[in-house]
Design a protein around this motif. Structure first.
Motif, PDB file in Angstrom:
ATOM      1  N   PHE A 186       0.818  -1.223   0.000  1.00  0.00           N
ATOM      2  CA  PHE A 186       0.000   0.000   0.000  1.00  0.00           C
ATOM      3  C   PHE A 186       0.848   1.268   0.000  1.00  0.00           C
ATOM      4  CE2 PHE A 186      -2.293   3.457   2.084  1.00  0.00           C
ATOM      5  CZ  PHE A 186      -3.373   3.564   1.235  1.00  0.00           C
ATOM      6  N   VAL A 187       1.767   1.385   0.965  1.00  0.00           N
ATOM      7  CA  VAL A 187       2.554   2.623   1.088  1.00  0.00           C
ATOM      8  C   VAL A 187       3.460   2.837  -0.120  1.00  0.00           C
ATOM      9  CG1 VAL A 187       4.311   3.815   2.467  1.00  0.00           C
ATOM     10  CG2 VAL A 187       2.369   2.718   3.592  1.00  0.00           C
ATOM     11  N   PRO A 188       4.244   1.824  -0.556  1.00  0.00           N
ATOM     12  CA  PRO A 188       5.086   2.064  -1.735  1.00  0.00           C
ATOM     13  C   PRO A 188       4.277   2.405  -2.992  1.00  0.00           C
ATOM     14  CG  PRO A 188       5.622  -0.070  -0.721  1.00  0.00           C
ATOM     15  CD  PRO A 188       4.482   0.507   0.038  1.00  0.00           C
ATOM     16  N   THR A 189       3.114   1.757  -3.148  1.00  0.00           N
ATOM     17  CA  THR A 189       2.287   2.043  -4.328  1.00  0.00           C
ATOM     18  C   THR A 189       1.718   3.450  -4.244  1.00  0.00           C
ATOM     19  OG1 THR A 189       1.703  -0.299  -4.526  1.00  0.00           O
ATOM     20  CG2 THR A 189       0.316   1.269  -5.696  1.00  0.00           C
ATOM     21  N   LEU A 190       1.274   3.867  -3.056  1.00  0.00           N
ATOM     22  CA  LEU A 190       0.761   5.226  -2.881  1.00  0.00           C
ATOM     23  C   LEU A 190       1.861   6.242  -3.193  1.00  0.00           C
ATOM     24  CD1 LEU A 190      -1.487   7.162  -2.034  1.00  0.00           C
ATOM     25  CD2 LEU A 190      -0.732   6.864   0.336  1.00  0.00           C
ATOM     26  N   ARG A 191       3.069   5.952  -2.734  1.00  0.00           N
ATOM     27  CA  ARG A 191       4.207   6.845  -3.007  1.00  0.00           C
ATOM     28  C   ARG A 191       4.425   6.972  -4.516  1.00  0.00           C
ATOM     29  NH1 ARG A 191       7.945   4.231  -0.197  1.00  0.00           N
ATOM     30  NH2 ARG A 191       7.426   5.256   1.746  1.00  0.00           N
ATOM     31  N   ASP A 192       4.368   5.827  -5.222  1.00  0.00           N
ATOM     32  CA  ASP A 192       4.557   5.837  -6.683  1.00  0.00           C
ATOM     33  C   ASP A 192       3.441   6.610  -7.381  1.00  0.00           C
ATOM     34  OD1 ASP A 192       6.829   4.319  -6.328  1.00  0.00           O
ATOM     35  OD2 ASP A 192       5.875   2.413  -6.870  1.00  0.00           O
ATOM     36  N   LEU A 193       2.205   6.422  -6.904  1.00  0.00           N
ATOM     37  CA  LEU A 193       1.078   7.130  -7.518  1.00  0.00           C
ATOM     38  C   LEU A 193       1.226   8.635  -7.330  1.00  0.00           C
ATOM     39  CD1 LEU A 193      -1.884   4.787  -6.445  1.00  0.00           C
ATOM     40  CD2 LEU A 193      -1.087   5.196  -8.780  1.00  0.00           C
ATOM     41  N   LEU A 194       1.618   9.069  -6.142  1.00  0.00           N
ATOM     42  CA  LEU A 194       1.811  10.499  -5.893  1.00  0.00           C
ATOM     43  C   LEU A 194       2.953  11.052  -6.741  1.00  0.00           C
ATOM     44  CD1 LEU A 194       1.327  10.521  -2.012  1.00  0.00           C
ATOM     45  CD2 LEU A 194      -0.202  11.563  -3.708  1.00  0.00           C
ATOM     46  N   ALA A 195       3.985  10.215  -6.981  1.00  0.00           N
ATOM     47  CA  ALA A 195       5.128  10.649  -7.793  1.00  0.00           C
ATOM     48  C   ALA A 195       4.732  10.884  -9.250  1.00  0.00           C
ATOM     49  CB  ALA A 195       6.250   9.622  -7.699  1.00  0.00           C
ATOM     50  N   GLU A 196       3.637  10.257  -9.689  1.00  0.00           N
ATOM     51  CA  GLU A 196       3.167  10.471 -11.065  1.00  0.00           C
ATOM     52  C   GLU A 196       2.629  11.890 -11.254  1.00  0.00           C
ATOM     53  OE1 GLU A 196       0.382   7.519 -12.428  1.00  0.00           O
ATOM     54  OE2 GLU A 196       1.549   5.868 -11.554  1.00  0.00           O
ATOM     55  N   PHE A 197       2.351  12.586 -10.129  1.00  0.00           N
ATOM     56  CA  PHE A 197       1.792  13.941 -10.179  1.00  0.00           C
ATOM     57  C   PHE A 197       2.666  14.875  -9.340  1.00  0.00           C
ATOM     58  CE2 PHE A 197      -1.469  10.751 -10.707  1.00  0.00           C
ATOM     59  CZ  PHE A 197      -2.130  11.159 -11.851  1.00  0.00           C
ATOM     60  N   PRO A 198       3.892  15.135  -9.798  1.00  0.00           N
ATOM     61  CA  PRO A 198       4.841  15.889  -8.968  1.00  0.00           C
ATOM     62  C   PRO A 198       4.408  17.324  -8.671  1.00  0.00           C
ATOM     63  CG  PRO A 198       5.687  15.604 -11.209  1.00  0.00           C
ATOM     64  CD  PRO A 198       4.450  14.758 -11.095  1.00  0.00           C
TER      65      PRO A 198
END
Length: 200
Positions: free
Chosen positions: A178-190
């Motif tokens: 959950f946390v790593p995926t959320l981090r990756d998703l947020l990184a898609e929208f810098p």
């Protein structure tokens, strides 16, 4: 009849000085209550026999037609939801959050809907219970978060500084990724302030 069969199977057998004894486990299904072909009837009786064995042996068990139908229907629904994700049949609707004093819209709650090709627009209560406590809920949850972030980014480009809340199912929240995926998703929208996303 079944009880007599169990008693007969459990009768001791004398073989010289030895006394041998066995027990039986019996699986039963009934036609036409179980409306399937002969091969499937045998498989159902076999499944019932394993339940009898797991229950402690020396017993019989009837195949549960209603439960089997429910399990199969549940499996089909999960497959349909997984395919619907691939076909982009889901949509997010946004329920506004309004400051009651000023009347200002300050955010929205993202609510998933399924635009089903045969049944039209489906509310979450008709399909989300099927994915509870199942890995498919992770796929659905990730889709919701990504879609909400895309909408937030679109609103930001239009000059609107709104917050969006999304519901996260417990199974998804506790998933190790959950946390790593959320981090990756947020990184898609810098360019997007992560604080505008609320998880409920």
């Amino acid at each position: 009849v079944l009880q007599r069969l169990l008693l007969a199977a459990a009768e001791p057998v004398l073989l010289g000085d030895l006394t041998l004894q066995v027990s039986a486990s019996i699986g039963v299904t009934l036609y036409p209550q179980d409306p399937v072909d002969a091969d499937q009837l045998i498989r159902h009786a076999d499944q019932a026999m394993y339940v009898a064995k797991q229950g402690g042996k020396n017993r019989y068990h009837f195949f549960d037609v209603a439960r089997d139908s429910a399990v199969r229907a549940h499996g089909e629904t999960l497959d349909q939801i997984t395919r619907a994700l691939g076909r982009q049949e889901f949509e997010l609707f946004y329920q506004p959050k309004v400051n009651m004093r000023s009347g200002t819209v300050f955010g929205a709650e993202a609510l998933i809907r399924w635009r089903h090709p045969n049944h039209g627009l489906l509310a979450p209560g008709t399909f989300l219970p099927s994915v509870q406590n199942h890995p498919v809920s992770v796929l659905v949850g990730e889709w919701v978060i990504r879609s909400a972030l895309m909408q937030l980014a679109e609103w930001a480009r239009a000059g609107m500084t709104l917050h969006v809340s999304v519901n996260v199912e417990a199974y998804h929240l506790l998933h190790e990724a959950f946390v790593p995926t959320l981090r990756d998703l947020l990184a898609e929208f810098p360019d997007l302030d992560p604080g505008r996303l609320t998880l409920e």
